[in-house]
Design a protein around this motif. Sequence first.
Motif, short mmCIF file in Angstrom:
data_model
loop_
_atom_site.label_atom_id
_atom_site.label_comp_id
_atom_site.label_asym_id
_atom_site.label_seq_id
_atom_site.Cartn_x
_atom_site.Cartn_y
_atom_site.Cartn_z
N SER A 203 0.81 -1.23 0.00
CA SER A 203 0.00 0.00 0.00
C SER A 203 0.84 1.27 0.00
N GLU A 204 2.03 1.20 0.59
CA GLU A 204 2.87 2.41 0.60
C GLU A 204 3.30 2.78 -0.81
N ILE A 205 3.72 1.78 -1.58
CA ILE A 205 4.10 2.03 -2.98
C ILE A 205 2.88 2.49 -3.77
N THR B 168 -5.72 -5.49 -5.42
CA THR B 168 -4.30 -5.72 -5.17
C THR B 168 -3.70 -6.67 -6.21
N GLY B 169 -2.38 -6.57 -6.42
CA GLY B 169 -1.70 -7.51 -7.31
C GLY B 169 -1.75 -7.16 -8.79
N LEU B 170 -2.22 -5.96 -9.14
CA LEU B 170 -2.24 -5.59 -10.55
C LEU B 170 -0.81 -5.28 -11.00
N SER B 171 -0.54 -5.46 -12.28
CA SER B 171 0.77 -5.06 -12.80
C SER B 171 0.84 -3.54 -12.69
N LEU B 172 2.05 -3.00 -12.64
CA LEU B 172 2.20 -1.56 -12.44
C LEU B 172 1.41 -0.76 -13.49
#
Length: 305
Positions: free
Chosen positions: A142-144, A214-218
């Motif tokens: 979550s921080e990123i 969550t877990g999506l590619s950038l």
Amino acid sequence: MIVGLDIKNKRMRCSHCQSEVIKKYYRLDRYNKVICETCYSKSRRCQVCSLPNKDMYLVDGLKVCMDCYSQKYRCRSCSKDLKKDKLHHIYGLQGFFCSTCIHLLNHCDRCNFPAYSNDKLIEIDREIRLCESCLSTSIVDSEIAKKVLVNVSRILNKKMGLQMVKNLTLELVNKRELMYHSDILLKPNNQSSAENLLGFTKRDGKNFYIYIQTGLSLSTYISAVTHEYARAWQLQYCSKQIGRVLWEGFAGWTATKMLWLLGYHEEIVKIESFGDHFSYGLKKIQVIEKSKGTHGVLEFMTQVK
Ligand SMILES: [Zn+2]
Ligand SMILES: [Zn+2]
Ligand SMILES: [Zn+2]
Ligand SMILES: [Zn+2]
């Protein structure tokens, strides 16, 4: 963390011809390589790693670059020597594998990498398991996630003139939590939209809550979080009287603008092929942009109060 995702936009150079990247470019290879448009359209691309290259070699009818070619005798999953394995294949974007690994049941849900042991796949959510390589470029922290959102909001502000949205909270959630927050399954005939749902935005008085899967590619995360940020902006500065088509279209359009700036053209294609009222709204906004520019679009969105 990725080249160009800071508003200073330091001069980027094409990693192929070294010339300065000025307008359109493509971001490749774990997001660290940028390729100018000329190199991208001129050079042939390796069918394993998809990087542009002049020299190509043939393996099983596929054109591959020198780097990928040199790894053709080792299974990427179990490291077995492939010289004796006549059935070696290219699989997804990860290279060559032995026939045993190819037929394994455990695969990365994103790139199809076959994992010969379970510890090679990391469970993100009950429905998503990723290989190490995909995990390294996915947003699970979550921080990123928050840092990227802050950058996205700054870029939208500086380059497109979107006012900053205040009192914003971001949360990474799994698919089930996302469905729960969005109430999407409560509406009839929404099964297919529920499948494609990546994010949701809620307003509670002065506060805005963005939920992203969550877990999506950038690149997909940037697409989704820009979409939701645009939605929060709309909730703050626009009236819903503008109608559902334009309301949806604007969020998608903002995401395409962001992805263009960052060189993620494959994500733009995904947005444009969403179908139904969504892409119709996107086209309508693009028509306004053509005649009145980016500022014209923002003016149009905020005029109906
Ligand atoms: Zn170039
Ligand atoms: Zn290659
Ligand atoms: Zn193997
Ligand atoms: Zn993978």
